[in-house]
Design an enzyme around this catalytic site. Structure first.
Site, PDB file in Angstrom:
ATOM      1  N   THR A  14       0.833  -1.214   0.000  1.00 14.06           N
ATOM      2  CA  THR A  14       0.000   0.000   0.000  1.00 14.06           C
ATOM      3  C   THR A  14       0.869   1.265   0.000  1.00 14.06           C
ATOM      4  O   THR A  14       0.644   2.194  -0.781  1.00 14.06           O
ATOM      5  CB  THR A  14      -0.892   0.027   1.274  1.00 14.06           C
ATOM      6  OG1 THR A  14      -1.436  -1.269   1.458  1.00 14.06           O
ATOM      7  CG2 THR A  14      -1.994   1.033   1.167  1.00 14.06           C
ATOM      8  N   VAL A  15       1.873   1.294   0.879  1.00 11.11           N
ATOM      9  CA  VAL A  15       2.692   2.509   1.014  1.00 11.11           C
ATOM     10  C   VAL A  15       3.654   2.647  -0.169  1.00 11.11           C
ATOM     11  O   VAL A  15       3.779   3.728  -0.763  1.00 11.11           O
ATOM     12  CB  VAL A  15       3.476   2.477   2.350  1.00 11.11           C
ATOM     13  CG1 VAL A  15       4.353   3.719   2.492  1.00 11.11           C
ATOM     14  CG2 VAL A  15       2.516   2.350   3.530  1.00 11.11           C
ATOM     15  N   LYS A 107       8.596   0.351  12.194  1.00  8.98           N
ATOM     16  CA  LYS A 107       8.662   0.586  13.648  1.00  8.98           C
ATOM     17  C   LYS A 107       9.135  -0.638  14.411  1.00  8.98           C
ATOM     18  O   LYS A 107       9.830  -0.527  15.408  1.00  8.98           O
ATOM     19  CB  LYS A 107       7.303   1.057  14.186  1.00  8.98           C
ATOM     20  CG  LYS A 107       6.127   0.152  13.800  1.00  8.98           C
ATOM     21  CD  LYS A 107       5.319   0.726  12.679  1.00  8.98           C
ATOM     22  CE  LYS A 107       4.444  -0.338  12.040  1.00  8.98           C
ATOM     23  NZ  LYS A 107       3.312   0.157  11.316  1.00  8.98           N
ATOM     24  N   VAL A 134       6.210   6.276  12.989  1.00  6.21           N
ATOM     25  CA  VAL A 134       5.342   6.618  14.127  1.00  6.21           C
ATOM     26  C   VAL A 134       4.272   7.604  13.685  1.00  6.21           C
ATOM     27  O   VAL A 134       4.575   8.669  13.147  1.00  6.21           O
ATOM     28  CB  VAL A 134       6.166   7.238  15.283  1.00  6.21           C
ATOM     29  CG1 VAL A 134       5.258   7.575  16.456  1.00  6.21           C
ATOM     30  CG2 VAL A 134       7.280   6.302  15.721  1.00  6.21           C
ATOM     31  N   GLY A 136       2.085   7.632  11.281  1.00 15.02           N
ATOM     32  CA  GLY A 136       1.853   7.834   9.838  1.00 15.02           C
ATOM     33  C   GLY A 136       2.325   9.166   9.300  1.00 15.02           C
ATOM     34  O   GLY A 136       3.523   9.426   9.192  1.00 15.02           O
ATOM     35  N   GLU A 192      -1.808  -3.965  10.163  1.00 12.92           N
ATOM     36  CA  GLU A 192      -0.546  -4.672   9.912  1.00 12.92           C
ATOM     37  C   GLU A 192      -0.844  -5.994   9.191  1.00 12.92           C
ATOM     38  O   GLU A 192      -1.977  -6.479   9.213  1.00 12.92           O
ATOM     39  CB  GLU A 192       0.154  -4.988  11.235  1.00 12.92           C
ATOM     40  CG  GLU A 192       0.572  -3.769  12.013  1.00 12.92           C
ATOM     41  CD  GLU A 192       1.519  -2.882  11.232  1.00 12.92           C
ATOM     42  OE1 GLU A 192       2.624  -3.328  10.886  1.00 12.92           O
ATOM     43  OE2 GLU A 192       1.152  -1.735  10.937  1.00 12.92           O
ATOM     44  N   ASP A 203       1.930  -2.806  18.081  1.00  9.77           N
ATOM     45  CA  ASP A 203       2.309  -1.748  17.133  1.00  9.77           C
ATOM     46  C   ASP A 203       2.451  -0.407  17.870  1.00  9.77           C
ATOM     47  O   ASP A 203       3.432   0.326  17.664  1.00  9.77           O
ATOM     48  CB  ASP A 203       1.241  -1.663  16.032  1.00  9.77           C
ATOM     49  CG  ASP A 203       1.516  -0.553  15.044  1.00  9.77           C
ATOM     50  OD1 ASP A 203       2.423  -0.721  14.204  1.00  9.77           O
ATOM     51  OD2 ASP A 203       0.838   0.495  15.121  1.00  9.77           O
ATOM     52  N   LYS A 207       5.971   1.940  18.507  1.00 11.12           N
ATOM     53  CA  LYS A 207       6.032   3.384  18.234  1.00 11.12           C
ATOM     54  C   LYS A 207       6.377   4.152  19.501  1.00 11.12           C
ATOM     55  O   LYS A 207       7.174   5.099  19.484  1.00 11.12           O
ATOM     56  CB  LYS A 207       4.689   3.851  17.647  1.00 11.12           C
ATOM     57  CG  LYS A 207       4.418   3.250  16.261  1.00 11.12           C
ATOM     58  CD  LYS A 207       2.973   3.421  15.841  1.00 11.12           C
ATOM     59  CE  LYS A 207       2.733   2.879  14.441  1.00 11.12           C
ATOM     60  NZ  LYS A 207       1.316   2.798  14.069  1.00 11.12           N
ATOM     61  N   GLY A 304      -2.355   4.234   6.309  1.00  2.00           N
ATOM     62  CA  GLY A 304      -2.864   4.289   4.941  1.00  2.00           C
ATOM     63  C   GLY A 304      -1.758   4.706   3.979  1.00  2.00           C
ATOM     64  O   GLY A 304      -0.741   5.283   4.389  1.00  2.00           O
TER      65      GLY A 304
HETATM   66  N1  HSE Z   1      -1.203  -0.685  11.347  1.00  6.02           N
HETATM   67  C1  HSE Z   1      -0.762   0.631  11.647  1.00  6.02           C
HETATM   68  C2  HSE Z   1      -1.935   1.431  12.175  1.00  6.02           C
HETATM   69  C3  HSE Z   1      -0.195   1.257  10.410  1.00  6.02           C
HETATM   70  O1  HSE Z   1      -3.072   0.957  12.106  1.00  6.02           O
HETATM   71  O2  HSE Z   1      -1.736   2.525  12.673  1.00  6.02           O
HETATM   72  C4  HSE Z   1       0.558   2.534  10.637  1.00  6.02           C
HETATM   73  O3  HSE Z   1       1.705   2.316  11.391  1.00  6.02           O
END
Ligand code: HSE
Length: 439
Positions: A14-15, A107, A134, A136, A192, A203, A207, A304
């Site tokens: 995606t990124v 991260k 961290v 987004g 993720e 997650d 971060k 996203g």
């Molecule tokens: N899975 C992570 C979230 C993606 O939902 O924030 C961004 O780090």
């Protein structure tokens, strides 16, 4: 104009796909802003033929991230593979050893090996940028690493997982089930690869560990975080919180205390009239409290493709604008060799307000017994309410307590004592309350 900056990208999910699209579509603007062109010259991904809606036909293909990092003719290695070990870790190490600049959104890798990687980068005079790791699209790394230099930070906290915030918001606002909200977050590309990392809090912990190091100048201590995810949060908790003037958010909090640094990730009740309570959906928020600046609150898209790619692109642009041989900003704000040891403040000594939800048999004396268990542990109550419980047997009632600031240890002892009472039905629910500085 200087030579083009040659970029190799590992990972076209995606990124990665968003990043390629943006760099290709905005080539002229980027060249003007950075004083040199940014050119993607090498890529690798798991599947070469998948249709990602981008044209990679003129970009050199490599079969693995490691091969790209070792062999490609590039200036910057962009790692968007993910994972603390394996291809991501090997390729980032290989790129840094070669003296290449690295940009990563990983991260988990930084939480596990950030100090070691920072040391390599600093020895080689390379940049290791990780704004996207961290929150987004929020530029919180730059804020802590550069803008707040000289400030003494007392607390950093925030909503750092878009998936969890999306789930909690839709459960509250639309009454949807946890499972349906999670599926939608996965479909939108927020979660993720293994969504357990989102909903179990790992997650956010990764971060938070990175922010703690930047905020307090200590070694990264991702294994020393008190961790609770959101899987235990029910619609009933969300409604009870709302009736009491709170909303439930998954927060990561790091704060300086007399006994050390407290790092914790858990569902948290925040006052409804605080700004952070109003942060909905995939949006993230990070608050930093420090002595010179006061309170800084940054709010923005937390996950996203485009939001994350925006931060990755900012990191690449910083490299494009930097000059060879120039003094580098330390990767973790403080030179890696000068980071202080991390001293953990134990969770038992955490002090704050608590929400406790108990399901009890509807018998005379239950209220008095609960109040007695609280008093025995020197817990002062802000409120105690009883209501009928629609989901349990007719005779069961729900009792909700909100405490004034008290020690975690006292709460644990009181709840243990209540657990041995015969009137208790099911497991007690305990949710910590966090107050922003101004409330
Ligand atoms: N899975 C992570 C979230 C993606 O939902 O924030 C961004 O780090």
């Amino acid at each position: 104009m200087a030579d083009a900056l040659k970029v190799g990208i590992a990972g076209l999910g995606t990124v990665g796909a968003s990043l390629v699209r943006i760099i290709q579509n905005r080539a002229n603007e980027l060249a003007t802003t950075c004083g040199r062109a940014i050119e993607i010259t090498a890529v690798t991904a798991r599947d070469r033929t998948r249709d990602r809606g981008i044209d990679i036909s003129r970009i050199q293909w490599f079969d693995t991230p490691e091969q790209l990092a070792r062999e490609a003719d590039i200036d910057v290695f962009v790692e968007l593979v993910g994972g603390a070990e394996g291809a991501a870790a090997n390729s980032v190490r290989a790129a840094l050893e070669r003296g290449l600049h690295v940009v990563t959104a990983n991260k988990a890798l930084l939480a596990a090996s950030g100090v070691e990687l920072a040391k390599i980068a600093e020895e080689k005079g390379a940049l290791l940028n990780f704004e996207a790791a961290v929150a987004g699209g929020i530029p919180v790394i730059k804020a802590l690493r550069e803008s707040l230099t000289g400030n003494t930070v007392s607390r950093v906290y925030g909503i750092m997982n878009g998936t969890c915030n999306y789930i909690l918001t839709r459960m509250e606002k639309e009454g949807l089930s946890f499972a349906d909200c999670l599926k939608e977050a996965q479909r939108l590309g927020y979660a993720e690869a293994d969504p357990a990392f989102d909903i179990e809090g790992n997650d956010t912990a990764h971060k938070l560990a990175i922010l703690t190091t930047l905020a307090f100048g200590t070694q990264i201590a991702a294994d020393e975080i008190y961790l609770e995810g959101i899987t235990n949060i029910s619609i009933e908790d969300i409604r009870a919180a709302s009736d009491l003037g709170y909303r439930i958010k998954l927060l990561g909090v790091a704060q300086r205390t007399e006994s050390g640094i407290e790092q914790r990730v858990h569902p948290t009740m925040v006052p409804y009239d605080s700004v952070i309570a109003q942060v909905d959906g995939v949006t993230n928020a990070v608050a930093i409290e420090s002595d010179i600046l006061g309170e800084l609150l940054m709010v923005g898209p937390g996950a996203g493709g485009n939001a994350t790619a925006s931060s990755v692109l900012g990191d690449i642009a910083d490299i494009a604008k930097s000059r060879p041989g120039a003094q580098r900003v330390p990767v973790l704000g403080t030179p890696a060799a000068a980071l202080a040891p991390y001293k953990r403040a134990q969770m038992q000594s955490h002090e704050g307000g608590y929400f406790i939800r108990l399901t009890v048999a509807d018998r005379t004396g239950v209220f008095a017994s609960i109040a007695a268990r609280m008093a025995e542990n020197a817990i002062s109550l802000e409120s105690i309410v009883q209501r009928a419980n629609p989901d349990s047997a007719e005779t069961a009632k729900t009792i909700i307590l909100v405490t004034h600031a008290t020690m975690e240890d006292s709460i644990r002892k009181a709840v243990e004592a209540i657990k041995s009472e015969s009137y208790l039905v099911g497991e007690p629910q305990v949710i910590r309350i966090e107050r922003p500085k101004d409330l």
